[in-house]
Design a protein around this motif. Structure first.
Motif, mmCIF file in Angstrom:
data_model
loop_
_atom_site.group_PDB
_atom_site.id
_atom_site.type_symbol
_atom_site.label_atom_id
_atom_site.label_comp_id
_atom_site.label_asym_id
_atom_site.label_seq_id
_atom_site.Cartn_x
_atom_site.Cartn_y
_atom_site.Cartn_z
ATOM 1 N N GLU A 1 0.824 -1.210 0.000
ATOM 2 C CA GLU A 1 0.000 0.000 0.000
ATOM 3 C C GLU A 1 0.866 1.272 0.000
ATOM 4 O O GLU A 1 0.584 2.226 -0.720
ATOM 5 C CB GLU A 1 -0.942 0.012 1.216
ATOM 6 C CG GLU A 1 -1.985 -1.094 1.216
ATOM 7 C CD GLU A 1 -1.442 -2.447 1.710
ATOM 8 O OE1 GLU A 1 -2.101 -3.467 1.441
ATOM 9 O OE2 GLU A 1 -0.367 -2.493 2.346
ATOM 10 N N VAL A 2 1.931 1.258 0.801
ATOM 11 C CA VAL A 2 2.834 2.410 0.854
ATOM 12 C C VAL A 2 3.570 2.540 -0.479
ATOM 13 O O VAL A 2 3.725 3.648 -1.006
ATOM 14 C CB VAL A 2 3.828 2.293 2.031
ATOM 15 C CG1 VAL A 2 4.943 3.325 1.932
ATOM 16 C CG2 VAL A 2 3.100 2.414 3.359
ATOM 17 N N HIS A 3 3.999 1.418 -1.033
ATOM 18 C CA HIS A 3 4.684 1.431 -2.326
ATOM 19 C C HIS A 3 3.779 2.044 -3.396
ATOM 20 O O HIS A 3 4.193 2.915 -4.179
ATOM 21 C CB HIS A 3 5.091 0.005 -2.692
ATOM 22 C CG HIS A 3 6.000 -0.084 -3.875
ATOM 23 N ND1 HIS A 3 6.582 -1.256 -4.259
ATOM 24 C CD2 HIS A 3 6.427 0.833 -4.774
ATOM 25 C CE1 HIS A 3 7.328 -1.052 -5.328
ATOM 26 N NE2 HIS A 3 7.241 0.217 -5.667
ATOM 27 N N ALA A 4 2.525 1.593 -3.438
ATOM 28 C CA ALA A 4 1.578 2.103 -4.435
ATOM 29 C C ALA A 4 1.308 3.595 -4.233
ATOM 30 O O ALA A 4 1.275 4.367 -5.202
ATOM 31 C CB ALA A 4 0.271 1.316 -4.367
ATOM 32 N N ALA A 5 1.149 4.022 -2.983
ATOM 33 C CA ALA A 5 0.881 5.432 -2.705
ATOM 34 C C ALA A 5 2.077 6.294 -3.098
ATOM 35 O O ALA A 5 1.909 7.381 -3.670
ATOM 36 C CB ALA A 5 0.544 5.622 -1.220
ATOM 37 N N ALA A 6 3.290 5.832 -2.816
ATOM 38 C CA ALA A 6 4.489 6.582 -3.176
ATOM 39 C C ALA A 6 4.639 6.662 -4.698
ATOM 40 O O ALA A 6 4.956 7.716 -5.241
ATOM 41 C CB ALA A 6 5.722 5.944 -2.549
ATOM 42 N N ALA B 1 4.592 10.075 -6.812
ATOM 43 C CA ALA B 1 5.703 10.405 -7.703
ATOM 44 C C ALA B 1 5.192 10.711 -9.108
ATOM 45 O O ALA B 1 5.576 11.715 -9.723
ATOM 46 C CB ALA B 1 6.707 9.254 -7.747
ATOM 47 N N GLU B 2 4.317 9.854 -9.607
ATOM 48 C CA GLU B 2 3.781 10.048 -10.960
ATOM 49 C C GLU B 2 3.000 11.352 -11.057
ATOM 50 O O GLU B 2 3.157 12.110 -12.022
ATOM 51 C CB GLU B 2 2.891 8.869 -11.351
ATOM 52 C CG GLU B 2 2.395 8.953 -12.778
ATOM 53 C CD GLU B 2 1.571 7.734 -13.196
ATOM 54 O OE1 GLU B 2 0.884 7.850 -14.222
ATOM 55 O OE2 GLU B 2 1.620 6.703 -12.503
ATOM 56 N N LEU C 1 9.974 7.522 -9.250
ATOM 57 C CA LEU C 1 9.872 7.134 -7.846
ATOM 58 C C LEU C 1 11.199 7.391 -7.129
ATOM 59 O O LEU C 1 11.209 7.834 -5.983
ATOM 60 C CB LEU C 1 9.457 5.660 -7.715
ATOM 61 C CG LEU C 1 9.241 5.127 -6.298
ATOM 62 C CD1 LEU C 1 8.250 5.993 -5.520
ATOM 63 C CD2 LEU C 1 8.758 3.688 -6.344
ATOM 64 N N ASN C 2 12.326 7.158 -7.811
ATOM 65 C CA ASN C 2 13.627 7.433 -7.196
ATOM 66 C C ASN C 2 13.781 8.919 -6.872
ATOM 67 O O ASN C 2 14.215 9.279 -5.775
ATOM 68 C CB ASN C 2 14.773 6.981 -8.106
ATOM 69 C CG ASN C 2 15.002 5.496 -8.038
ATOM 70 O OD1 ASN C 2 14.660 4.839 -7.065
ATOM 71 N ND2 ASN C 2 15.587 4.958 -9.088
ATOM 72 N N ALA C 3 13.483 9.787 -7.829
ATOM 73 C CA ALA C 3 13.616 11.233 -7.602
ATOM 74 C C ALA C 3 12.662 11.708 -6.511
ATOM 75 O O ALA C 3 13.041 12.498 -5.638
ATOM 76 C CB ALA C 3 13.362 11.996 -8.904
ATOM 77 N N TRP C 4 11.439 11.218 -6.542
ATOM 78 C CA TRP C 4 10.451 11.596 -5.544
ATOM 79 C C TRP C 4 10.892 11.115 -4.157
ATOM 80 O O TRP C 4 10.826 11.855 -3.177
ATOM 81 C CB TRP C 4 9.087 11.012 -5.913
ATOM 82 C CG TRP C 4 7.998 11.405 -4.964
ATOM 83 C CD1 TRP C 4 7.219 12.524 -5.025
ATOM 84 C CD2 TRP C 4 7.578 10.672 -3.809
ATOM 85 N NE1 TRP C 4 6.339 12.531 -3.973
ATOM 86 C CE2 TRP C 4 6.531 11.405 -3.215
ATOM 87 C CE3 TRP C 4 7.971 9.477 -3.225
ATOM 88 C CZ2 TRP C 4 5.890 10.985 -2.056
ATOM 89 C CZ3 TRP C 4 7.337 9.046 -2.070
ATOM 90 C CH2 TRP C 4 6.299 9.802 -1.494
#
Length: 109
Positions: free
Chosen positions: A80-85, A89-90, A96-99
């Motif tokens: 869930e955290v991965h998807a939210a991040a 980012a998008e 995702l790395n820059a964000w």
């Protein structure tokens, strides 16, 4: 808590009220390097001495001193955290790395 920096090394500084001393430990290395002093001025000198001694000791035994991080960070988070991040980012127009780097910089400041 406070920190000191010298020659690319950082140390976490604390105060022991019972013994009335400042003490610190070099952060980010697995070797245990600590130092202490009665005054801030002496603590700074003790920190510099500890770093210099660490570098000399590593050279004497032929071991490279630990210094910096590689810049690669592996985190395990819930899906869930991965998807939210990834979504955040998008939506911000970043990878995702820059964000993630921006978020970590803000959190660490």
């Amino acid at each position: 808590m406070s920190a000191m920096n010298y020659k690319g090394y950082s140390a976490r500084i604390e105060y022991d009220d019972a013994d009335e001393i400042f003490f610190g430990r070099i952060a980010g290395i697995t070797d245990g390097v600590s130092f202490h002093a009665d005054t801030v001025k002496d603590l700074k000198a003790a920190f510099h001495e500890a770093v210099d001694d660490y570098i000399r000791t590593c050279a004497a035994i032929g071991k490279p001193p630990q210094k910096s991080y590689s810049g690669q960070l592996m985190l395990r988070v819930s899906p869930e955290v991965h998807a939210a991040a990834a979504r955040a980012a998008e939506l911000s127009g970043k990878s995702l790395n820059a964000w993630g780097e921006e978020a970590l910089k803000q959190a660490a400041a």
